[in-house]
Design a protein around this motif. Structure first.
Motif, mmCIF file in Angstrom:
data_model
loop_
_atom_site.group_PDB
_atom_site.id
_atom_site.type_symbol
_atom_site.label_atom_id
_atom_site.label_comp_id
_atom_site.label_asym_id
_atom_site.label_seq_id
_atom_site.Cartn_x
_atom_site.Cartn_y
_atom_site.Cartn_z
ATOM 1 N N ASP A 133 0.830 -1.204 0.000
ATOM 2 C CA ASP A 133 0.000 0.000 0.000
ATOM 3 C C ASP A 133 0.868 1.259 0.000
ATOM 4 O OD1 ASP A 133 0.571 -1.258 2.502
ATOM 5 O OD2 ASP A 133 -0.553 0.306 3.517
ATOM 6 N N GLY A 134 1.986 1.224 0.718
ATOM 7 C CA GLY A 134 2.868 2.386 0.731
ATOM 8 C C GLY A 134 3.564 2.547 -0.616
ATOM 9 N N ASN A 179 -1.644 -3.943 3.726
ATOM 10 C CA ASN A 179 -1.707 -4.217 5.163
ATOM 11 C C ASN A 179 -2.011 -2.942 5.960
ATOM 12 O OD1 ASN A 179 0.722 -2.972 4.799
ATOM 13 N ND2 ASN A 179 1.968 -4.717 5.393
ATOM 14 N N ILE A 223 -0.409 -0.264 6.410
ATOM 15 C CA ILE A 223 0.699 0.228 7.233
ATOM 16 C C ILE A 223 1.993 0.119 6.424
ATOM 17 C CG2 ILE A 223 1.432 -1.989 8.269
ATOM 18 C CD1 ILE A 223 0.554 0.818 10.543
ATOM 19 N N TYR A 224 3.037 0.845 6.838
ATOM 20 C CA TYR A 224 4.378 0.584 6.315
ATOM 21 C C TYR A 224 4.959 -0.524 7.186
ATOM 22 C CZ TYR A 224 4.537 5.101 3.766
ATOM 23 O OH TYR A 224 4.315 6.148 2.927
ATOM 24 N N GLY A 225 4.881 -1.746 6.714
ATOM 25 C CA GLY A 225 5.330 -2.865 7.536
ATOM 26 C C GLY A 225 6.836 -2.876 7.731
HETATM 27 MG MG LIG Z 1 2.049 -1.884 3.689
#
Ligand SMILES: [Mg+2]
Ligand SMILES: Cc1ncc(C[n+]2csc(CCOP(=O)(O)OP(=O)(O)O)c2C)c(N)n1
Ligand code: SF4
Ligand code: SF4
Ligand code: SF4
Lengths: 262, 90
Positions: free
Chosen positions: A93-94, A121, A123-125
């Motif tokens: 997503d990022g 997800n 978020i920046y995992g």
């Molecule tokens: Mg992500």
């Protein structure tokens, strides 16, 4: 061939955390690719940077692990140079919607013949759990310690509005449907976008009341709403709760595509 | 065919315990050599794929394998053996 033959066995187990949904999405994508009957020499996987973007490293075919956000730009280059190659992009997503947002929009506008699988997800995992453009309002992350106050991107809405030929959303719980959606994406010429919501127990779940891996999967299961049902509810004037995840095939059309041999 | 979990890959997330219609996977109790609590298999011979893959010539069900994020679930060929009666509850 079965889907297992597409893995680089010597690189497994992968580095993903316990219960990370990315592994499931790789399974479903490879299963769809295998069903297409493509061979390894004509298939290319491309990705940017992030946990999700490590996926091509575990696959036997040729691949490009590019700079952050630029997967679609590199994939466009591959497809234009050799339209006979089947090009699949793994992104996060990022990677897709933050730093790579413009490439994403213009990929859809050009309707370049790629299949883009986004492991969202929220978020920046990889970098430790910073908020991303898809972090839902109210969610906690290291950059939104009091809860996010921004609206989240609807990635599928964005892809459909910008001109992608095929758009679908599922989650890592819906493995059969997700496999079918990726397959439909691989089959349709032009830009195909499949958003797979995935659990990130380490950096998202842990901070957002999903203490166990299974908790977020149970949430996906109970909050998924098929698009046909959602449309019916709208027609009947019923309100769809904000936290529902609309899943299903969200766009399918036949705009002229770029990178397809005439 | 026999259902097996590859202990060198399983990370013990228990996602498989959620999806099997026969509830063949059960959360494990003891950690293995790598410190991972691998799920236990409850009468795996009930698995649809174990019983019917050869008959149909393709993989059946398989949702546990698809959802397993660590590619740890597979089926092994079995050698010739005595026939056993398998009870399936519907
Ligand atoms: Mg992500
Ligand atoms: C140009 C550039 N800026 C920033 C980074 C740092 N960085 C690495 S991964 C990442 C975020 C990845 O998030 P996402 O695409 O959602 O992938 P995930 O890890 O969540 O799967 C960032 C900001 C980088 N590698 N390169
Ligand atoms: S940080 Fe999140 S996305 Fe990255 S491997 Fe761990 S669980 Fe998966
Ligand atoms: S293939 Fe289906 S029936 Fe067999 S163990 Fe997996 S989930 Fe259960
Ligand atoms: S889903 Fe896979 S990794 Fe997770 S517990 Fe089951 S076998 Fe192990």
């Amino acid at each position: 061939m079965t889907y297992e033959d597409w893995f680089r066995e010597d690189r497994l187990p992968h580095i993903y955390c316990v219960g990370c949904g990315n592994g499931t999405v790789i399974n479903c994508t490879l299963s769809a690719v295998d069903q297409m009957g493509w061979n390894k020499e004509e298939t290319v996987f491309v990705s940017g940077i992030g946990c999700s973007s490590r996926a091509p490293g575990y696959i036997v075919t040729d691949s490009l692990h590019t700079t952050h956000g630029r997967a679609i730009a590199f994939a466009t280059g591959i497809k234009m140079a050799n339209p006979d190659l089947k090009v699949i992009v793994f992104t996060g997503d990022g990677d897709l919607a933050a730093i790579g947002g413009n490439h994403f929009i213009h990929g859809c506008r050009r309707n370049i013949d790629l299949t883009v699988v986004c492991m969202n997800n929220m978020i920046y995992g990889m970098t430790g759990g910073q908020g991303s453009p898809t972090t839902p309002p109210g969610a906690l992350s290291t950059t939104t310690p009091y809860g996010s106050r921004e609206a989240a991107f609807d990635l599928c809405g964005l892809a459909a509005a910008a001109g992608a030929n095929y758009v679908a959303r599922y989650t890592s719980y819906h493995v059969t449907e997700l496999t079918r959606a990726v397959r439909a994406g691989l089959e349709s010429p032009g830009f195909s976008f499949i958003e797979a919501l995935v659990q990130c127990p380490t950096n998202y779940g842990r901070r957002n009341k999903f203490r166990q891996v299974l908790d977020q999967i149970e949430y996906f299961k109970s909050h998924a709403l098929l698009v046909q049902k959602a449309n019916r509810m709208r027609e009947e004037g019923k309100k769809i709760p904000d936290d529902m995840i609309i899943i299903g095939e969200l766009a399918r059309r036949n705009r002229p595509a770029l990178g397809v041999r005439k | 065919m026999r259902l097996v979990i590859d202990e060198s890959r399983c990370k013990g997330c228990n996602l498989c315990t959620l999806v099997c219609p026969y509830r063949i996977f059960r959360p494990g109790t003891t950690a293995n050599r790598r410190g991972v609590i691998v799920p236990e298999l409850d009468r795996p011979e009930r698995c649809a794929n174990c019983r019917l893959q050869h008959l149909y010539g393709r993989r059946l069900c398989g949702v546990c394998q698809m959802i397993c994020p660590d590619q740890a679930i597979t089926w092994e060929e079995e050698g010739p053996c005595e026939p056993v009666k398998v009870a399936i509850e519907y």
